[in-house]
Scaffold this motif. Structure first.
Motif, mmCIF file in Angstrom:
data_model
loop_
_atom_site.group_PDB
_atom_site.id
_atom_site.type_symbol
_atom_site.label_atom_id
_atom_site.label_comp_id
_atom_site.label_asym_id
_atom_site.label_seq_id
_atom_site.Cartn_x
_atom_site.Cartn_y
_atom_site.Cartn_z
ATOM 1 N N LYS A 29 0.829 -1.210 0.000
ATOM 2 C CA LYS A 29 0.000 0.000 0.000
ATOM 3 C C LYS A 29 0.861 1.255 0.000
ATOM 4 O O LYS A 29 0.578 2.232 -0.715
ATOM 5 C CB LYS A 29 -0.914 -0.004 1.228
ATOM 6 N N ILE A 30 1.947 1.227 0.781
ATOM 7 C CA ILE A 30 2.838 2.386 0.842
ATOM 8 C C ILE A 30 3.518 2.599 -0.510
ATOM 9 O O ILE A 30 3.651 3.731 -0.983
ATOM 10 C CB ILE A 30 3.881 2.197 1.960
ATOM 11 N N THR A 35 2.217 6.869 0.732
ATOM 12 C CA THR A 35 1.736 7.455 1.980
ATOM 13 C C THR A 35 1.803 6.441 3.120
ATOM 14 O O THR A 35 1.412 5.284 2.957
ATOM 15 C CB THR A 35 0.282 7.942 1.834
ATOM 16 N N LEU A 36 2.290 6.897 4.264
ATOM 17 C CA LEU A 36 2.287 6.122 5.507
ATOM 18 C C LEU A 36 1.336 6.820 6.463
ATOM 19 O O LEU A 36 1.468 8.019 6.722
ATOM 20 C CB LEU A 36 3.696 6.081 6.107
ATOM 21 N N ILE A 66 11.519 6.411 11.492
ATOM 22 C CA ILE A 66 11.172 5.115 10.891
ATOM 23 C C ILE A 66 10.667 5.315 9.472
ATOM 24 O O ILE A 66 10.999 4.545 8.560
ATOM 25 C CB ILE A 66 10.121 4.396 11.752
ATOM 26 N N ALA A 67 9.854 6.353 9.251
ATOM 27 C CA ALA A 67 9.330 6.637 7.908
ATOM 28 C C ALA A 67 10.464 6.901 6.920
ATOM 29 O O ALA A 67 10.419 6.448 5.765
ATOM 30 C CB ALA A 67 8.378 7.825 7.962
ATOM 31 N N THR A 68 11.476 7.631 7.360
ATOM 32 C CA THR A 68 12.631 7.896 6.501
ATOM 33 C C THR A 68 13.324 6.603 6.113
ATOM 34 O O THR A 68 13.721 6.400 4.956
ATOM 35 C CB THR A 68 13.617 8.829 7.216
ATOM 36 N N ASP A 69 13.466 5.698 7.074
ATOM 37 C CA ASP A 69 14.076 4.397 6.809
ATOM 38 C C ASP A 69 13.220 3.590 5.830
ATOM 39 O O ASP A 69 13.746 2.967 4.894
ATOM 40 C CB ASP A 69 14.249 3.628 8.119
ATOM 41 N N LEU A 79 7.992 10.092 0.515
ATOM 42 C CA LEU A 79 7.013 9.371 1.321
ATOM 43 C C LEU A 79 6.240 10.387 2.145
ATOM 44 O O LEU A 79 6.804 11.080 2.992
ATOM 45 C CB LEU A 79 7.682 8.352 2.249
ATOM 46 N N LYS A 80 4.941 10.472 1.882
ATOM 47 C CA LYS A 80 4.079 11.388 2.627
ATOM 48 C C LYS A 80 3.603 10.699 3.902
ATOM 49 O O LYS A 80 3.286 9.512 3.892
ATOM 50 C CB LYS A 80 2.876 11.780 1.776
#
Length: 291
Positions: A29-30, A35-36, A66-69, A79-80
């Motif tokens: 999905k991401i 998007t997260l 974590i999102a950056t990773d 990544l939004k």
């Protein structure tokens, strides 16, 4: 007729088999949406604080790392992050309904929750204690026999107080509140003699309240040892592993003490890094709460 029923049953089973992975495949999905979706609980400094823009807080800073990773791991150009505010109660249903991808509040890792949800390694360790008015001179939960106590539903604090009350026959009278701010207000206004929650959240509420350190205090021994982790859906092992790996890589680095100092060593809040939290930085683990 039997064959028709059988064919309908097989079609139904096949449909479920095809649908289930898509519900659980958060990484896919991401990739598709870029998007997260992060769930967070407001009114919970220093972990979750509402602002005019994106919410702020210690857990949210960790989740953004974590999102950056995840962005790097998935090879995404961008990544939004979508923020969905929940309550202590709806953080679970938001995950169950796929409205959030991970809970970035202050969720304690418990054995009961591990049976239903996946957790990252712990990023903070605290314990349940009591917020009271200094003038009431309450020293421990045993001083509250037949008295009202403020609780938040579906928190480990509620569970521990109810279990202790049943064992000690104190006759405590639960007064349910929506959040930590409301818990302090209940004590301030005399609706409850104490408010039970994780001590760091209690300290934060006292720091934020007008004349808080003069009027209120946190008392009693720890009723528990409570490690906080990022909570995710249990039926999505690849995503849970990716989030856990990202956090496990972050915890032993100098970034974590810096993040901690940003939120816990401020002009209004002074909470030294405790031994148990320090150990989670150096040796990432997801040991559940005790008792």
């Amino acid at each position: 007729m039997a064959y028709r029923h059988l064919s309908h049953l097989l079609l139904f089973v096949l449909t479920l088999g095809l649908a289930a992975p898509s519900l659980a495949d958060t990484l896919d999905k991401i990739r598709r949406t870029g998007t997260l979706t992060i769930g967070w609980v407001g009114g919970n400094p220093p972990f979750g604080i509402a602002t005019d823009g994106a919410p702020e807080g210690y857990t949210l800073d960790i989740c953004r790392q974590i999102a950056t990773d995840l962005q790097t791991r998935l090879g995404l150009p961008a990544l939004k992050i979508a923020y969905r505010e929940t309550t202590w109660d709806t953080r679970f249903t938001a995950l169950d309904a796929n409205q959030t991808d991970m809970d970035c509040s202050a969720s304690t890792i418990t054995r009961e929750r591990l049976a239903r949800y996946a957790f990252s390694p712990a990023f903070y360790v605290t314990g349940t204690r009591l917020l009271t008015r200094k003038a009431d001179k309450i020293r421990a939960i045993d001083d509250l026999a037949n008295q009202p106590i403020a609780l938040i539903r579906n928190t480990t604090g509620e569970k521990l107080v109810r279990e202790y009350d049943a064992a000690a026959s104190l006759g405590l009278v639960p007064v349910y509140v929506a959040d930590a701010e409301a818990g302090l207000a209940a004590v301030r206004d005399g609706k409850a003699r104490a408010f039970a929650l994780d001590d760091i959240i209690l300290y934060s509420q006292i720091s934020a309240a007008a004349n808080g350190p003069t009027l209120f205090e946190v008392v009693g021994p720890f009723l528990s040892i409570e490690p906080y982790g990022i909570m995710m859906r249990k039926n999505d092992a690849p995503f849970a592993a990716a989030v856990s790996d990202a956090l496990a890589s972050l915890l032993p680095t100098p970034k974590m003490p810096a993040l901690y100092a940003r939120w816990f060593d401020t002009a209004t809040l002074k909470v030294p890094l405790n031994r148990l939290t320090k150990e989670t930085f150096t040796t990432p683990n997801r040991e559940p709460a005790f008792p």
